[in-house]
Design an enzyme around this catalytic site. Structure first.
Site, mmCIF file in Angstrom:
data_model
loop_
_atom_site.group_PDB
_atom_site.id
_atom_site.type_symbol
_atom_site.label_atom_id
_atom_site.label_comp_id
_atom_site.label_asym_id
_atom_site.label_seq_id
_atom_site.Cartn_x
_atom_site.Cartn_y
_atom_site.Cartn_z
ATOM 1 N N HIS A 269 42.803 36.336 39.515
ATOM 2 C CA HIS A 269 41.360 36.195 39.743
ATOM 3 C C HIS A 269 41.077 34.787 40.220
ATOM 4 O O HIS A 269 41.727 33.844 39.778
ATOM 5 C CB HIS A 269 40.578 36.474 38.453
ATOM 6 C CG HIS A 269 39.127 36.751 38.690
ATOM 7 N ND1 HIS A 269 38.196 35.750 38.784
ATOM 8 C CD2 HIS A 269 38.473 37.918 38.876
ATOM 9 C CE1 HIS A 269 37.007 36.296 39.016
ATOM 10 N NE2 HIS A 269 37.147 37.608 39.083
ATOM 11 N N GLU A 322 39.668 45.058 37.396
ATOM 12 C CA GLU A 322 39.957 46.305 38.100
ATOM 13 C C GLU A 322 41.005 47.157 37.398
ATOM 14 O O GLU A 322 41.031 48.370 37.565
ATOM 15 C CB GLU A 322 40.399 46.011 39.537
ATOM 16 C CG GLU A 322 39.252 45.551 40.401
ATOM 17 C CD GLU A 322 39.547 45.628 41.882
ATOM 18 O OE1 GLU A 322 40.681 45.953 42.264
ATOM 19 O OE2 GLU A 322 38.628 45.347 42.656
#
Ligand code: ACO
Length: 387
Positions: A269, A322
């Protein structure tokens, strides 16, 4: 780029540049923490209903029981489809190359026109708030209708006795959902309602800063979310689980991916350099409802983290939102092509809160660029004339 130009420019992508004040929320990547109006978003997701958090973002405070009763009633009323929109949804759903997110963008635009939403510049704060509630309540109705129409199935009106998340599942399937599944989806939806000053939120604010209407700002925000660098594809992590197939294949598959220079979906991320707090809660939710698929996902996650640590040392790669989103949405019965549009419905709450905030304290957002073309003014070529 010359040094002189570089020194005048903000960093690429405006990284680290603060462009507004907000009291809606913030992300603290290093701490693995994000919040809505000061409250830990994961605590809110674990404790509250969608409507409680919606009220917090839109109206600024957690509602008491009476306020919540009113808000729920208003939100149910705001689900009503505007006149003339049903036919357009049917036709949009039959367009060649149908994609649910593009169809939703169209439906939001059409609905705002049908509702004659006026420029925010001409509205009082409470009128902007009313438009915000109307559009955020309507979005899941538009999306589920489009989805069913695309499948050739009749539309189902939302059950007024059901809250946002349960009604979402009911509008898709036609049946009252299992309360555990509705609650699992509700937690997911709360977790993704807002996430700092991201690209689509910024887009909504730029459009609102021109004094434009809520429909234009939301249509633009969905357009920004549609880009692969932003909305991503929560279905990709699930595709990876499918491609791996069985636990014993995980290690070899993941190693091969990394050694081939590919990225493992659902890991890494830009902002979180520790556990993504959304992933931590979604992992729990997946364990509660996900059955065998959740067990398998846990095995793949543990293997991936070990392999990443070995082959990409020092990169601080952790599981992102996700990875378990896909498992949760799949378990509650959503089709993969509905993952990102479902996310968009919930994020509409965050966008509308940002639009309300921008409209209440507006100044046109109008930055500048450093011109680096041929020196100006330049003469037209000799003899160059109207053609
Ligand atoms: N798998 C393997 N290696 C990775 C991964 C990954 N998922 N993510 C980053 N890396 C590696 C890169 O290859 C790079 O290695 P190198 O130093 O050997 O070149 C290093 O880590 C740093 O990568 P960056 O590209 O600088 O990281 P960035 O912060 O720009 O990327 C991103 C963040 C795009 C999320 C990235 O981690 C990624 O592609 N992840 C996979 C896709 C994904 O899960 N996307 C959803 C993100 S969640 C969200 O945005 C809502």
């Amino acid at each position: 780029m010359s040094e002189a130009v570089r020194s005048e420019l903000a960093p690429p992508g405006l990284a680290g540049v603060a462009v507004a004040e907000t009291s809606i929320g913030d992300v603290r990547g290093e701490e693995g923490f994000y919040h809505y109006r000061g409250y830990d978003a994961t605590r809110l997701a674990g404790t509250c209903s969608f409507e409680q958090v919606w009220h917090l973002l839109l109206r600024g405070s957690l509602p008491d029981a009476e306020e919540l009763r009113h808000f729920r009633a208003e939100a149910v009323e705001a689900r009503l489809l505007p006149d003339g929109v049903a036919e357009i949804l049917e036709r949009t759903a039959r367009l060649p190359g149908y994609s649910p997110l593009e169809a939703l963008r169209t439906a939001v635009s059409v609905s705002a026109a049908a509702l004659r939403l006026r420029p925010t510049l001409d509205l009082r704060d409470e009128q902007v708030r009313a438009d915000a509630l109307r559009m955020a309540a309507l979005t899941p109705v538009l999306l589920t209708r489009l989805h069913r129409a695309h499948q050739g199935r009749p539309a189902i009106d939302p059950d007024p006795d059901l809250g946002y998340a349960a009604a979402y599942l009911q509008m898709l399937s036609g049946e009252r959902p299992d309360p555990r599944q509705a609650r699992a989806l509700e937690k997911y939806l709360i977790l993704v309602m807002d996430h700092g000053f991201n690209a689509s939120t910024f887009t909504a604010r730029v459009i609102t800063s021109t004094g434009s209407d809520m429909g234009s700002a939301l249509t633009g925000a969905i357009g920004a979310l549609a880009g692969p660098l932003h909305g991503g594809a929560p279905s990709r992590a699930l595709d990876t689980l499918d491609a791996i197939g069985t636990p014993e294949r995980a290690e070899a598959y993941l190693r091969d991916e990394i050694l081939a220079g590919r990225r493992l979906m659902g890991f890494g991320h830009r902002i979180y350099k520790t556990d993504d707090p959304r992933s931590v809660l979604l992992h729990q939710v997946a364990r509660e409802i996900g059955g065998e698929q959740a067990d398998f996902a846990e095995h793949v996650e543990a293997t991936a983290l070990r392999v990443l640590n070995e082959l990409k040392p020092g990169r601080r790669l952790y599981t992102n939102v996700e990875f378990y989103s896909g498992v949760v949405m799949n378990t509650v019965g959503l089709d993969r092509d509905m993952f990102t549009p479902t996310f968009a419905c919930s994020r509409t709450v965050g966008w509308t809160a940002a639009i309300v905030e921008q409209a209440a304290n507006n100044r046109l957002i109008r930055p500048t660029a450093v011109y680096v073309g041929p020196e100006a003014p330049r003469p037209l070529p000799d003899g160059y004339a109207y053609m």
